[in-house]
Motif scaffolding. Structure first.
Motif, PDB file in Angstrom:
ATOM      1  N   MET A 198      20.512 -33.513   5.889  1.00 57.62           N
ATOM      2  CA  MET A 198      21.382 -34.527   6.458  1.00 57.62           C
ATOM      3  C   MET A 198      22.818 -34.020   6.468  1.00 57.62           C
ATOM      4  N   LEU A 199      23.495 -34.203   7.600  1.00 59.80           N
ATOM      5  CA  LEU A 199      24.856 -33.712   7.765  1.00 59.80           C
ATOM      6  C   LEU A 199      25.862 -34.606   7.047  1.00 59.80           C
ATOM      7  N   GLU A 200      27.074 -34.071   6.879  1.00 58.00           N
ATOM      8  CA  GLU A 200      28.101 -34.775   6.112  1.00 58.00           C
ATOM      9  C   GLU A 200      28.541 -36.080   6.773  1.00 58.00           C
ATOM     10  N   HIS A 201      28.473 -36.162   8.103  1.00 59.88           N
ATOM     11  CA  HIS A 201      28.912 -37.378   8.778  1.00 59.88           C
ATOM     12  C   HIS A 201      27.780 -38.389   8.962  1.00 59.88           C
ATOM     13  N   ALA A 202      26.587 -38.092   8.455  1.00 58.73           N
ATOM     14  CA  ALA A 202      25.461 -39.015   8.588  1.00 58.73           C
ATOM     15  C   ALA A 202      25.723 -40.296   7.798  1.00 58.73           C
ATOM     16  N   PRO A 203      25.227 -41.434   8.269  1.00 61.49           N
ATOM     17  CA  PRO A 203      25.475 -42.703   7.576  1.00 61.49           C
ATOM     18  C   PRO A 203      24.618 -42.914   6.327  1.00 61.49           C
ATOM     19  N   PHE A 204      23.727 -41.977   6.026  1.00 59.64           N
ATOM     20  CA  PHE A 204      22.999 -41.984   4.759  1.00 59.64           C
ATOM     21  C   PHE A 204      22.582 -40.551   4.477  1.00 59.64           C
ATOM     22  N   CYS A 205      22.103 -40.319   3.264  1.00 63.77           N
ATOM     23  CA  CYS A 205      21.736 -38.955   2.889  1.00 63.77           C
ATOM     24  C   CYS A 205      20.476 -38.977   2.033  1.00 63.77           C
ATOM     25  N   GLU A 206      20.052 -37.795   1.617  1.00 61.72           N
ATOM     26  CA  GLU A 206      18.803 -37.653   0.867  1.00 61.72           C
ATOM     27  C   GLU A 206      18.809 -38.459  -0.429  1.00 61.72           C
ATOM     28  N   ARG A 207      19.976 -38.673  -1.023  1.00 62.82           N
ATOM     29  CA  ARG A 207      20.040 -39.438  -2.278  1.00 62.82           C
ATOM     30  C   ARG A 207      19.622 -40.894  -2.085  1.00 62.82           C
ATOM     31  N   ASP A 208      19.733 -41.375  -0.851  1.00 72.86           N
ATOM     32  CA  ASP A 208      19.381 -42.764  -0.562  1.00 72.86           C
ATOM     33  C   ASP A 208      17.888 -42.968  -0.336  1.00 72.86           C
ATOM     34  N   ILE A 209      17.143 -41.882  -0.170  1.00 69.43           N
ATOM     35  CA  ILE A 209      15.706 -41.964   0.089  1.00 69.43           C
ATOM     36  C   ILE A 209      14.957 -42.098  -1.234  1.00 69.43           C
ATOM     37  N   ARG A 210      14.085 -43.108  -1.321  1.00 71.07           N
ATOM     38  CA  ARG A 210      13.275 -43.302  -2.522  1.00 71.07           C
ATOM     39  C   ARG A 210      11.847 -42.840  -2.238  1.00 71.07           C
ATOM     40  N   ARG A 211      11.421 -41.834  -2.974  1.00 73.02           N
ATOM     41  CA  ARG A 211      10.124 -41.211  -2.762  1.00 73.02           C
ATOM     42  C   ARG A 211       9.089 -41.811  -3.713  1.00 73.02           C
ATOM     43  N   PRO A 212       7.794 -41.573  -3.466  1.00 70.11           N
ATOM     44  CA  PRO A 212       6.757 -42.127  -4.354  1.00 70.11           C
ATOM     45  C   PRO A 212       6.890 -41.591  -5.781  1.00 70.11           C
ATOM     46  N   GLN A 213       6.557 -42.441  -6.730  1.00 68.30           N
ATOM     47  CA  GLN A 213       6.524 -42.080  -8.144  1.00 68.30           C
ATOM     48  C   GLN A 213       5.240 -42.662  -8.751  1.00 68.30           C
ATOM     49  N   ASN A 214       5.017 -42.390 -10.043  1.00 68.80           N
ATOM     50  CA  ASN A 214       3.902 -43.003 -10.779  1.00 68.80           C
ATOM     51  C   ASN A 214       2.566 -42.794 -10.064  1.00 68.80           C
ATOM     52  N   LEU A 215       2.195 -41.547  -9.877  1.00 76.07           N
ATOM     53  CA  LEU A 215       0.939 -41.217  -9.213  1.00 76.07           C
ATOM     54  C   LEU A 215      -0.248 -41.784  -9.984  1.00 76.07           C
ATOM     55  N   GLU A 216      -1.101 -42.548  -9.281  1.00 76.84           N
ATOM     56  CA  GLU A 216      -2.331 -43.069  -9.876  1.00 76.84           C
ATOM     57  C   GLU A 216      -3.473 -42.097  -9.594  1.00 76.84           C
ATOM     58  N   THR A 217      -4.233 -41.750 -10.618  1.00 72.77           N
ATOM     59  CA  THR A 217      -5.395 -40.881 -10.422  1.00 72.77           C
ATOM     60  C   THR A 217      -6.609 -41.561 -11.023  1.00 72.77           C
ATOM     61  N   HIS A 218      -7.509 -42.062 -10.176  1.00 75.12           N
ATOM     62  CA  HIS A 218      -8.698 -42.790 -10.607  1.00 75.12           C
ATOM     63  C   HIS A 218      -9.926 -41.901 -10.426  1.00 75.12           C
ATOM     64  N   ASP A 219     -10.626 -41.638 -11.499  1.00 75.61           N
ATOM     65  CA  ASP A 219     -11.884 -40.884 -11.464  1.00 75.61           C
ATOM     66  C   ASP A 219     -13.017 -41.900 -11.524  1.00 75.61           C
ATOM     67  N   GLU A 220     -13.321 -42.525 -10.364  1.00 73.36           N
ATOM     68  CA  GLU A 220     -14.288 -43.622 -10.324  1.00 73.36           C
ATOM     69  C   GLU A 220     -15.215 -43.463  -9.126  1.00 73.36           C
ATOM     70  N   THR A 221     -16.494 -43.745  -9.349  1.00 73.30           N
ATOM     71  CA  THR A 221     -17.456 -43.833  -8.259  1.00 73.30           C
ATOM     72  C   THR A 221     -17.919 -45.279  -8.131  1.00 73.30           C
ATOM     73  N   GLY A 222     -18.462 -45.619  -6.967  1.00 77.49           N
ATOM     74  CA  GLY A 222     -18.909 -46.993  -6.738  1.00 77.49           C
ATOM     75  C   GLY A 222     -18.793 -47.345  -5.275  1.00 77.49           C
ATOM     76  N   ASP A 223     -18.508 -48.626  -4.998  1.00 79.28           N
ATOM     77  CA  ASP A 223     -18.320 -49.112  -3.634  1.00 79.28           C
ATOM     78  C   ASP A 223     -16.884 -49.588  -3.474  1.00 79.28           C
ATOM     79  N   PHE A 224     -16.128 -48.922  -2.608  1.00 82.78           N
ATOM     80  CA  PHE A 224     -14.719 -49.240  -2.417  1.00 82.78           C
ATOM     81  C   PHE A 224     -14.497 -49.549  -0.939  1.00 82.78           C
ATOM     82  N   LEU A 225     -14.107 -50.795  -0.672  1.00 81.40           N
ATOM     83  CA  LEU A 225     -13.947 -51.251   0.695  1.00 81.40           C
ATOM     84  C   LEU A 225     -12.657 -50.697   1.294  1.00 81.40           C
ATOM     85  N   MET A 226     -12.793 -50.056   2.453  1.00 80.72           N
ATOM     86  CA  MET A 226     -11.669 -49.487   3.176  1.00 80.72           C
ATOM     87  C   MET A 226     -11.623 -50.111   4.574  1.00 80.72           C
ATOM     88  N   LYS A 227     -10.453 -50.634   4.958  1.00 83.04           N
ATOM     89  CA  LYS A 227     -10.268 -51.146   6.306  1.00 83.04           C
ATOM     90  C   LYS A 227      -9.344 -50.198   7.053  1.00 83.04           C
TER      91      LYS A 227
END
Length: 394
Positions: A198-227
């Motif tokens: 992002m350039l210096e004259h941009a109205p926002f920058c990388e610091r304003d972007i909130r990225r994913p955190q708290n990765l969930e890792t589920h080791d589960e088998t079964g029936d999981f409904l997906m739409k």
């Protein structure tokens, strides 16, 4: 969105063996399953994901529901004002059912939603479009296979197509504006250098972007409904493993949040055109953020926007909060459509009222499309029917 990010565990080299620890699914010597999650074939932005289980295991396909909006006006020339908070969803309690489509063309769909119940009974994936959610009211958590993002008032949530997610709301008083885009949603090109920074004259920058955190890792088998939304239909599938089984990932393709209050307006001695408010771009439309800002400071400045012709685009403005200087009789949740083909501008008296004013405290989101928009039946139900006459002298 060319910002690199990673979460969890990843191997030192891509496309190489990544062994699971002893005792995890697969047993000693088992391998994690790599998946390339990208856009525009192998040419666009992508991330590499590492799954505990194969991400390809579909146990059953249950059926499909047509989600095509019912059109009421296919060729529109009328300026319109919709009372967004009056929109009636098909099913108030369901996240997808709460969505009310209002405007549509071959490139995008724009609508509002007032979900009263979190999406936790199934998983959702939009395989047709990137999604842009704007949070007008409420707080909650976007949960995806790439991590979590907390959200609240004023947040834009950019969710790339194909992203598997659930979403939880802290209260039943949630209000959302949503856009489904058939082309990828990016930050404006003119605010990035050729390296993607992002350039210096941009109205926002990388610091304003909130990225994913708290990765969930589920080791589960079964029936999981997906739409899965694909070709305008909502398909129900049963997955054999938990969709959130990613142990780690890295890359450039992931959901993120940006808050409208972090947009830094660009001002000048005379009135600046709408592109200075641009926040996102696609090949077929742009999104702009109108935020509190100082008015123009030329001694003869007219802070109200000048009349301008909509020849090449339809303009949708979703009014969020504040004092909407250029319009009369506008409140939070109202949505205006200024159709291509005829000029529009400030309401009668707004130009004169603006002279001498020093600032505005408004928040609004604008979507400018490069093709005409069609109106749905739901849109006509909340149309005030007289907005197109609001520029007449009293």
């Amino acid at each position: 969105m060319p910002f690199y990010h990673s979460l969890g565990q990843i191997p030192p080299k891509r496309h190489t063996q990544f062994e699971k620890p002893a005792g995890q699914s697969g047993g000693p010597g088992g391998l994690y399953y790599e998946q390339l999650f990208g856009t525009i074939g192998f040419d666009g932005m992508s991330s590499l994901l590492y799954h505990v289980h194969r991400p390809t295991m579909v146990r059953d396909v249950l059926g499909s529901v047509d989600m095509t909006p019912k059109l009421a006006v296919e060729k529109n020339i009328m300026a319109r004002k919709l009372i967004g908070f009056d929109a009636e969803p098909a099913d108030r309690d369901d996240y997808l059912g709460s969505r009310v489509p209002l405007f549509v063309n071959k490139d995008l769909l724009v609508g509002v939603a007032a979900p009263r119940q979190s999406l936790t009974d199934y998983f959702y994936k939009n395989a047709d479009a990137d999604e842009l959610l704007f949070v007008h009211r409420g707080t909650g958590t976007l949960r995806t296979l790439l991590g979590q993002i907390r959200f609240g008032y004023g947040d834009y949530l950019v969710i790339p197509r194909g992203m598997i997610y659930q979403i939880t709301f802290d209260t039943p008083e949630t209000r959302l504006l949503y856009v489904e885009s058939h082309s990828p949603i990016y930050t404006p090109k003119r605010y990035r250098n050729h390296f993607g920074q992002m350039l210096e004259h941009a109205p926002f920058c990388e610091r304003d972007i909130r990225r994913p955190q708290n990765l969930e890792t589920h080791d589960e088998t079964g029936d999981f409904l997906m739409k899965i939304k694909k070709q305008g239909a909502l398909h129900s599938l049963v997955y054999a493993t938990h969709p959130f089984d990613v142990i780690g990932w890295d890359g450039y393709n992931y959901p993120y949040a940006f808050n409208i209050q972090d947009f830094e307006p660009i001002t000048g001695r005379v009135h600046q055109p709408p592109p200075v408010h641009q926040t996102f771009q696609t090949d077929t439309f742009v999104v702009c953020s109108f935020c509190p800002r100082l008015y123009d400071y030329h001694p003869k400045a007219i802070p109200a926007p000048y009349n301008h012709s909509n020849i090449d685009s339809d303009e949708v403005i979703y009014y969020v909060d504040g004092d909407f200087m250029s319009r009369n009789d506008i409140a939070p949740g109202h949505i205006t459509l200024h159709s291509g083909g005829i000029p529009h501008g400030p309401a009668p008296g707004a130009m004169e009222r603006s002279i001498g004013k020093r600032e505005t405290v408004e928040y609004a989101v604008m979507v400018d499309t490069f093709r005409p928009l069609m109106l749905t039946e739901q849109a006509l139900r909340i149309d005030d029917g007289k907005y197109y006459q609001s520029w007449l002298d009293d």
